[in-house]
Write an enzyme that holds these catalytic residues in place. Structure first.
Site, PDB file in Angstrom:
ATOM      1  N   LEU A 105      -9.748 -11.829 -11.877  1.00 43.52           N
ATOM      2  CA  LEU A 105      -9.141 -10.490 -11.907  1.00 43.52           C
ATOM      3  C   LEU A 105      -7.685 -10.654 -11.486  1.00 43.52           C
ATOM      4  O   LEU A 105      -7.380 -11.477 -10.617  1.00 43.52           O
ATOM      5  CB  LEU A 105      -9.855  -9.569 -10.889  1.00 43.52           C
ATOM      6  CG  LEU A 105      -9.185  -8.212 -10.576  1.00 43.52           C
ATOM      7  CD1 LEU A 105      -9.366  -7.245 -11.752  1.00 43.52           C
ATOM      8  CD2 LEU A 105      -9.793  -7.581  -9.315  1.00 43.52           C
ATOM      9  N   HIS A 161      -5.571   5.871   6.630  1.00 42.38           N
ATOM     10  CA  HIS A 161      -5.095   4.657   5.945  1.00 42.38           C
ATOM     11  C   HIS A 161      -6.008   3.469   6.291  1.00 42.38           C
ATOM     12  O   HIS A 161      -6.343   2.670   5.426  1.00 42.38           O
ATOM     13  CB  HIS A 161      -3.642   4.347   6.319  1.00 42.38           C
ATOM     14  CG  HIS A 161      -2.692   5.457   5.948  1.00 42.38           C
ATOM     15  ND1 HIS A 161      -2.726   6.081   4.722  1.00 42.38           N
ATOM     16  CD2 HIS A 161      -1.681   6.059   6.641  1.00 42.38           C
ATOM     17  CE1 HIS A 161      -1.785   7.015   4.674  1.00 42.38           C
ATOM     18  NE2 HIS A 161      -1.141   7.028   5.829  1.00 42.38           N
ATOM     19  N   ASP A 167      -5.096   8.180  -3.286  1.00 42.61           N
ATOM     20  CA  ASP A 167      -4.521   9.317  -2.551  1.00 42.61           C
ATOM     21  C   ASP A 167      -5.590  10.048  -1.740  1.00 42.61           C
ATOM     22  O   ASP A 167      -6.761  10.058  -2.104  1.00 42.61           O
ATOM     23  CB  ASP A 167      -3.869  10.276  -3.566  1.00 42.61           C
ATOM     24  CG  ASP A 167      -2.934  11.264  -2.895  1.00 42.61           C
ATOM     25  OD1 ASP A 167      -2.403  10.941  -1.807  1.00 42.61           O
ATOM     26  OD2 ASP A 167      -2.727  12.358  -3.450  1.00 42.61           O
TER      27      ASP A 167
HETATM   28  C1  IPE Z   1       1.262   8.671  -4.312  1.00 47.87           C
HETATM   29  O1  IPE Z   1       0.726   9.553  -3.393  1.00 47.87           O
HETATM   30  C2  IPE Z   1       1.595   7.357  -3.667  1.00 47.87           C
HETATM   31  C3  IPE Z   1       0.449   6.554  -3.241  1.00 47.87           C
HETATM   32  C4  IPE Z   1      -0.825   6.866  -3.360  1.00 47.87           C
HETATM   33  C5  IPE Z   1       0.790   5.293  -2.662  1.00 47.87           C
HETATM   34  P1  IPE Z   1       1.628  10.604  -2.624  1.00 47.87           P
HETATM   35  O2  IPE Z   1       0.713  11.322  -1.680  1.00 47.87           O
HETATM   36  O3  IPE Z   1       2.818   9.963  -2.045  1.00 47.87           O
HETATM   37  O4  IPE Z   1       2.106  11.579  -3.806  1.00 47.87           O
HETATM   38  P2  IPE Z   1       2.542  13.094  -3.775  1.00 47.87           P
HETATM   39  O5  IPE Z   1       3.582  13.224  -2.693  1.00 47.87           O
HETATM   40  O6  IPE Z   1       1.328  13.905  -3.450  1.00 47.87           O
HETATM   41  O7  IPE Z   1       3.058  13.369  -5.152  1.00 47.87           O
HETATM   42  C1  IPE Z   2      -2.321   7.985   0.099  1.00 47.41           C
HETATM   43  O1  IPE Z   2      -2.809   8.946   0.951  1.00 47.41           O
HETATM   44  C2  IPE Z   2      -1.734   6.804   0.839  1.00 47.41           C
HETATM   45  C3  IPE Z   2      -0.280   6.697   0.747  1.00 47.41           C
HETATM   46  C4  IPE Z   2       0.494   7.488   0.072  1.00 47.41           C
HETATM   47  C5  IPE Z   2       0.335   5.603   1.453  1.00 47.41           C
HETATM   48  P1  IPE Z   2      -1.848  10.043   1.572  1.00 47.41           P
HETATM   49  O2  IPE Z   2      -1.287   9.513   2.847  1.00 47.41           O
HETATM   50  O3  IPE Z   2      -0.851  10.521   0.587  1.00 47.41           O
HETATM   51  O4  IPE Z   2      -2.885  11.187   1.896  1.00 47.41           O
HETATM   52  P2  IPE Z   2      -2.719  12.746   1.624  1.00 47.41           P
HETATM   53  O5  IPE Z   2      -2.394  12.909   0.173  1.00 47.41           O
HETATM   54  O6  IPE Z   2      -1.620  13.225   2.515  1.00 47.41           O
HETATM   55  O7  IPE Z   2      -4.043  13.311   1.987  1.00 47.41           O
HETATM   56 MG    MG Z   3      -0.906  11.970  -0.849  1.00 48.34          MG
END
Ligand code: IPE
Ligand code: IPE
Ligand code: MG
Length: 236
Positions: free
Chosen positions: A130, A36, A19
Site C-alpha cells: 500500500l 486527536h 474530520d
Molecule cells: C480539514 O478539516 C483538515 C483536516 C482534516 C486535516 P478542518 O476541520 O480543518 O476543515 P474546516 O475548517 O472544517 O473546513
Molecule cells: C480533524 O478534526 C483533525 C484536524 C483538522 C487536525 P478537527 O480538529 O477539525 O475536529 P472538528 O472538526 O473541530 O470536530
Molecule cells: Mg474539523
C-alpha cells in the site's frame, strides 16, 4: 471477496479527510487534543483494512496549511502526536510492507516532525502492499499556484510533475477515486482539488475517532455501486 467486499482493482486511490476529532472530544468534555489522540486508533484500523482490500494509494489529510490558525496549544499537541506517531507508524508499515510518504510543505514543520517523517519515508521506501500518504501542512491551492509558477517559468508544460514537486510527492499516484470525509461536513477544505476532478465523494456523519474498518468497508461498498461516467454517455 473479503468480508463481503470484493478486493479492489490495484490502482484504487482512496483519500480521507479525517474530520471531527475536536467535536468528538467536546462531547465528552475532553480537551480537543484527546480527540486527536483518539483518532490514532481509527487511522491504524483504516490502514490495516486498506491493505486487506488491496487499495493502491491511501492519502490521509492530517494537517492543513490553514490549521496553523488554530490555538498554539492545539497545534503543539498535534505536532507532538505526529512526532511520536510517525516512528510507531513507520515500524508498523515496515512489518506490513507499506510505503509511507508525506505530502505538503516541509519548511514550517517543527524539527522533530520533519526528522521523523524523513526517517519514516526512508525506512518504508520499498513497501509495495500500500502507498500510504499523509498530508501535512498541505494546501491544494498553494500547491497548484506554485506548480503553475514553475511550469510558467520553465515552459516545459509538465504540470503534473510540477504539482508533485510543489507538494513534495516522491512519485506519481493515480487520481483520487474515492474521497471520504468524516465528521458530517460536506466540503473539500483545500484537499487534493486537482486530483479529485472525478473522485466519487462520500460524506459520513461519524467523527473520525468513531471511524473504523467496518466504516471503510461501507464507503467502499457505496463506491462500488456508483457509475463513473467521466462526462461520457454510459455504454449499454
Ligand atoms: C480539514 O478539516 C483538515 C483536516 C482534516 C486535516 P478542518 O476541520 O480543518 O476543515 P474546516 O475548517 O472544517 O473546513
Ligand atoms: C480533524 O478534526 C483533525 C484536524 C483538522 C487536525 P478537527 O480538529 O477539525 O475536529 P472538528 O472538526 O473541530 O470536530
Ligand atoms: Mg474539523
Amino acid at each position: 471477496m473479503i468480508n463481503g467486499i470484493s478486493t479492489m482493482a490495484d490502482s484504487l486511490h482512496v483519500a480521507i479527510i479525517m474530520d471531527g476529532n475536536g467535536r468528538w472530544a467536546n462531547e465528552r468534555n475532553l480537551p480537543r487534543s484527546a480527540g486527536h489522540h483518539a483518532g490514532i486508533r481509527s487511522l491504524r484500523e483504516t490502514v490495516e483494512v486498506a491493505v486487506q482490500r488491496q487499495i493502491h494509494t491511501l492519502t490521509l489529510y492530517a494537517f492543513s496549511s490553514d490549521n496553523w490558525q488554530r490555538p498554539h496549544s492545539e497545534v503543539q499537541a498535534l505536532m507532538r502526536i505526529l512526532a511520536a506517531q510517525l516512528p510507531a507508524q513507520a515500524a508498523h508499515c515496515v512489518r506490513q510492507n507499506i510505503r509511507l510518504s508525506v505530502i505538503g510543505r516541509r519548511d514550517r514543520l517543527p524539527a522533530p516532525v520533519l526528522q521523523a517523517l524523513i526517517r519514516a519515508e526512508a525506512r518504508t521506501i520499498h513497501g509495495s502492499a500500500l502507498h500510504l500518504r499523509l498530508a501535512l501542512d498541505y494546501s491544494a491551492r498553494d500547491s497548484l499556484t506554485r506548480a503553475a509558477e514553475h511550469v510558467g517559468s520553465n515552459g516545459n508544460g509538465d504540470f503534473m510533475h510540477a504539482l508533485m514537486r510543489a507538494y513534495n510527492a516522491d512519485c506519481p499516484v493515480p487520481d483520487v477515486d474515492l474521497l471520504i470525509r468524516t465528521g458530517g461536513e460536506q466540503r473539500l477544505s483545500d484537499f487534493l482539488l486537482w486530483e479529485c476532478a472525478y473522485a466519487e465523494l462520500y460524506f459520513t456523519a461519524e467523527y473520525w475517532p468513531d471511524f473504523n474498518g467496518m466504516k471503510l468497508d461501507e464507503a467502499l461498498a457505496a463506491f462500488q455501486k456508483r457509475q463513473r461516467r467521466y462526462g461520457a454517455v454510459p455504454v449499454g
